[in-house]
Design a protein around this motif. Structure first.
Motif, PDB file in Angstrom:
ATOM      1  N   THR A 172       0.829  -1.191   0.000  1.00 13.94           N
ATOM      2  CA  THR A 172       0.000   0.000   0.000  1.00 13.94           C
ATOM      3  C   THR A 172       0.870   1.249   0.000  1.00 13.94           C
ATOM      4  N   VAL A 173       0.238   2.387  -0.275  1.00 15.99           N
ATOM      5  CA  VAL A 173       0.958   3.665  -0.272  1.00 15.99           C
ATOM      6  C   VAL A 173       1.522   3.951   1.108  1.00 15.99           C
ATOM      7  N   ASP A 174       0.740   3.650   2.158  1.00 17.36           N
ATOM      8  CA  ASP A 174       1.197   3.917   3.518  1.00 17.36           C
ATOM      9  C   ASP A 174       2.423   3.085   3.869  1.00 17.36           C
ATOM     10  N   ARG A 175       2.442   1.813   3.448  1.00 14.87           N
ATOM     11  CA  ARG A 175       3.593   0.957   3.759  1.00 14.87           C
ATOM     12  C   ARG A 175       4.838   1.390   2.978  1.00 14.87           C
ATOM     13  N   VAL A 176       4.635   1.769   1.733  1.00 13.88           N
ATOM     14  CA  VAL A 176       5.759   2.283   0.948  1.00 13.88           C
ATOM     15  C   VAL A 176       6.307   3.559   1.583  1.00 13.88           C
ATOM     16  N   PRO A 235       7.713  11.233   2.877  1.00  9.35           N
ATOM     17  CA  PRO A 235       6.897  10.506   3.859  1.00  9.35           C
ATOM     18  C   PRO A 235       6.599  11.319   5.111  1.00  9.35           C
ATOM     19  N   LEU A 236       7.521  12.210   5.506  1.00 13.33           N
ATOM     20  CA  LEU A 236       7.254  13.043   6.684  1.00 13.33           C
ATOM     21  C   LEU A 236       6.061  13.970   6.439  1.00 13.33           C
ATOM     22  N   ALA A 237       6.016  14.586   5.257  1.00  9.24           N
ATOM     23  CA  ALA A 237       4.884  15.455   4.918  1.00  9.24           C
ATOM     24  C   ALA A 237       3.589  14.655   4.860  1.00  9.24           C
ATOM     25  N   ARG A 238       3.677  13.425   4.361  1.00  9.07           N
ATOM     26  CA  ARG A 238       2.479  12.578   4.307  1.00  9.07           C
ATOM     27  C   ARG A 238       1.990  12.227   5.715  1.00  9.07           C
ATOM     28  N   LEU A 239       2.936  11.898   6.607  1.00 12.21           N
ATOM     29  CA  LEU A 239       2.559  11.598   7.987  1.00 12.21           C
ATOM     30  C   LEU A 239       1.881  12.794   8.645  1.00 12.21           C
ATOM     31  N   MET A 240       2.421  13.983   8.414  1.00 12.26           N
ATOM     32  CA  MET A 240       1.813  15.192   8.963  1.00 12.26           C
ATOM     33  C   MET A 240       0.391  15.358   8.445  1.00 12.26           C
ATOM     34  N   HIS A 258      -0.195  15.581  -3.756  1.00  7.27           N
ATOM     35  CA  HIS A 258      -0.240  14.952  -5.073  1.00  7.27           C
ATOM     36  C   HIS A 258      -0.877  13.567  -4.991  1.00  7.27           C
ATOM     37  N   SER A 259      -0.399  12.747  -4.078  1.00 10.91           N
ATOM     38  CA  SER A 259      -0.927  11.386  -3.968  1.00 10.91           C
ATOM     39  C   SER A 259      -2.378  11.386  -3.525  1.00 10.91           C
ATOM     40  N   THR A 260      -2.727  12.266  -2.590  1.00  8.02           N
ATOM     41  CA  THR A 260      -4.112  12.310  -2.102  1.00  8.02           C
ATOM     42  C   THR A 260      -5.069  12.746  -3.200  1.00  8.02           C
ATOM     43  N   ALA A 261      -4.695  13.781  -3.950  1.00  2.69           N
ATOM     44  CA  ALA A 261      -5.569  14.275  -5.011  1.00  2.69           C
ATOM     45  C   ALA A 261      -5.776  13.220  -6.094  1.00  2.69           C
ATOM     46  N   ILE A 262      -4.729  12.487  -6.451  1.00  3.88           N
ATOM     47  CA  ILE A 262      -4.857  11.440  -7.465  1.00  3.88           C
ATOM     48  C   ILE A 262      -5.773  10.328  -6.971  1.00  3.88           C
ATOM     49  N   MET A 263      -5.626   9.944  -5.700  1.00  3.72           N
ATOM     50  CA  MET A 263      -6.501   8.900  -5.145  1.00  3.72           C
ATOM     51  C   MET A 263      -7.954   9.337  -5.141  1.00  3.72           C
ATOM     52  N   MET A 264      -8.193  10.617  -4.858  1.00  8.65           N
ATOM     53  CA  MET A 264      -9.567  11.117  -4.875  1.00  8.65           C
ATOM     54  C   MET A 264     -10.141  11.100  -6.290  1.00  8.65           C
ATOM     55  N   SER A 265      -9.321  11.461  -7.274  1.00  5.31           N
ATOM     56  CA  SER A 265      -9.808  11.469  -8.657  1.00  5.31           C
ATOM     57  C   SER A 265     -10.102  10.051  -9.142  1.00  5.31           C
TER      58      SER A 265
END
Length: 374
Positions: A23-27, A61-66, A278-285
């Motif tokens: 998954t994206v989170d594990r990566v 990944p730090l920005a994603r965790l935040m 970027h990743s969140t917006a793509i997943m939403m689309s």
């Protein structure tokens, strides 16, 4: 007679397909575990280009965790306080990196990172989201009113960045003494307008933004509010450390790759800082939630232009760096072109993959241009 084996006990291929191991989170977690210690070790034992690369990778990944921790806390707080928290922490990583660069006297890089964050959100993030969603769905619809409201706020940001540049171009040396006071006054105005835009989005016209939820309880990480707060604090401290090391390694990276300060800020730092959005917006689309994809792109851009940039100008006063809102002609032109492009796409309330390609094409052209700017 023995009872049949329950269906639930048998492997469910469909369920396995919907819950892949990778998954994206594990990566993202694996990337953090590897890159962060290496970045710290690189800074102390072999500082230079590798430190810059490893710090840039660790920031993702730090920005994603935040972002995920903020989402969990915001979900528990409800739409009002939660929306305010999202607005406050949405671009915290970019702000921390910019503050570190500003403290080191890299004002040119700070301005370029502000420009790059806006261009990245409006063109790269939104363009990739529209393209990804358009390849899966022939036509996707979104809230035109909300999208055009975001475009209008970006026009205000464009005005704020254009006026100091034009004033200096017309008045030449006579403008030098007044550019900074002018920037401070404009920054105060932008912060007031930004506060009023939050009132508009979270209170008086919140119905325009209630079409879709970004994540249900099940889609969010299974963290308690206290656990999310600890993760947010830890990730923020991690970003502070990595940002400091990244800034110290900028000159080495420039010498190695031949990049300019402008290209580093506009493209490299901006892409790294926008990775979570970027990743969140793509997943939403891909879930056919284009309202959210547009909202992520516009809100992040608006926050950079109306909150982060003015805060940097005001914070530069006690730092003694005196950052202004006078951006280069090319930076102002690039933001103007990006605002115009996304406004054209937002007019009809529908998107398709070719419009995503168009936004990405504009971003690529601007990227090439900034690469050749000395």
């Amino acid at each position: 007679m023995s009872s049949p084996t329950p269906a639930a006990s048998a492997p469910n291929p469909a369920e396995d397909a919907n819950n892949p191991w990778l998954t994206v989170d594990r990566v993202s977690l694996g990337l953090l575990v590897i890159s962060f210690p290496l970045a710290v070790a690189s800074h102390f034992f072999f500082p230079g280009t590798w430190t810059f690369i490893l710090c840039a990778v660790a920031l993702i990944p730090l920005a994603r965790l935040m972002g995920e921790a903020t989402e969990v806390i915001a979900h528990k707080l409800g739409s009002g306080l939660g929306g305010l928290m999202n607005a406050s922490f949405g671009n915290a990583a970019e702000l921390i990196v910019a503050l570190a660069a500003l403290r080191s006297g890299q004002v040119e890089v700070v301005k370029a990172s502000v420009t790059g964050a806006i261009l990245g959100n409006l063109l790269l993030v939104l363009g990739a989201s529209i393209l990804a969603g358009g390849l899966k769905y022939a036509r996707q619809k979104f809230n035109t009113t909300a999208a055009l409201s975001g475009a209008a706020m970006m026009f205000l940001a464009l005005t704020a960045m254009s006026i100091p540049d034009l004033f200096h171009a017309f008045r030449r040396h006579e403008a030098d003494p007044v550019i900074f006071p002018m920037s401070v006054a404009i920054s105060v105005i932008l912060l007031i307008v930004y506060a009023l835009s939050l009132l508009f989005a979270l209170k008086t016209h919140s119905h325009l933004y209630e079409g879709e939820e970004q994540g249900t309880e099940e889609e969010l990480p299974p963290w308690t509010p206290r656990g999310a707060s600890v993760i947010l604090l830890g990730a923020t401290l991690g970003v502070v450390v990595v940002a400091e090391f990244l800034v110290h390694a900028i000159e080495a990276a420039i010498a190695t790759f031949g990049f300019t300060h402008t290209f580093i800020g506009v493209i490299i730092i901006a892409i790294v800082g926008n990775a979570a959005e970027h990743s969140t917006a793509i997943m939403m689309s891909l879930k056919n939630k284009m309202d959210l994809a547009f909202n992520i792109a516009f809100e992040s851009s608006k926050q950079i232009a109306l909150f982060v940039a003015p805060v940097l100008v005001l914070v530069s006063i006690p730092m003694g760096q005196h950052m202004t809102l006078e951006f280069s002609h090319m930076e102002v032109l690039g933001i103007g072109l990006s605002v115009g492009a996304v406004t054209l796409i937002a007019l009809d309330g529908e998107s398709n993959w070719l419009e995503g390609v168009m936004l990405l094409g504009v971003y690529a052209i601007l990227g090439v241009t900034f690469f050749f700017i000395p």
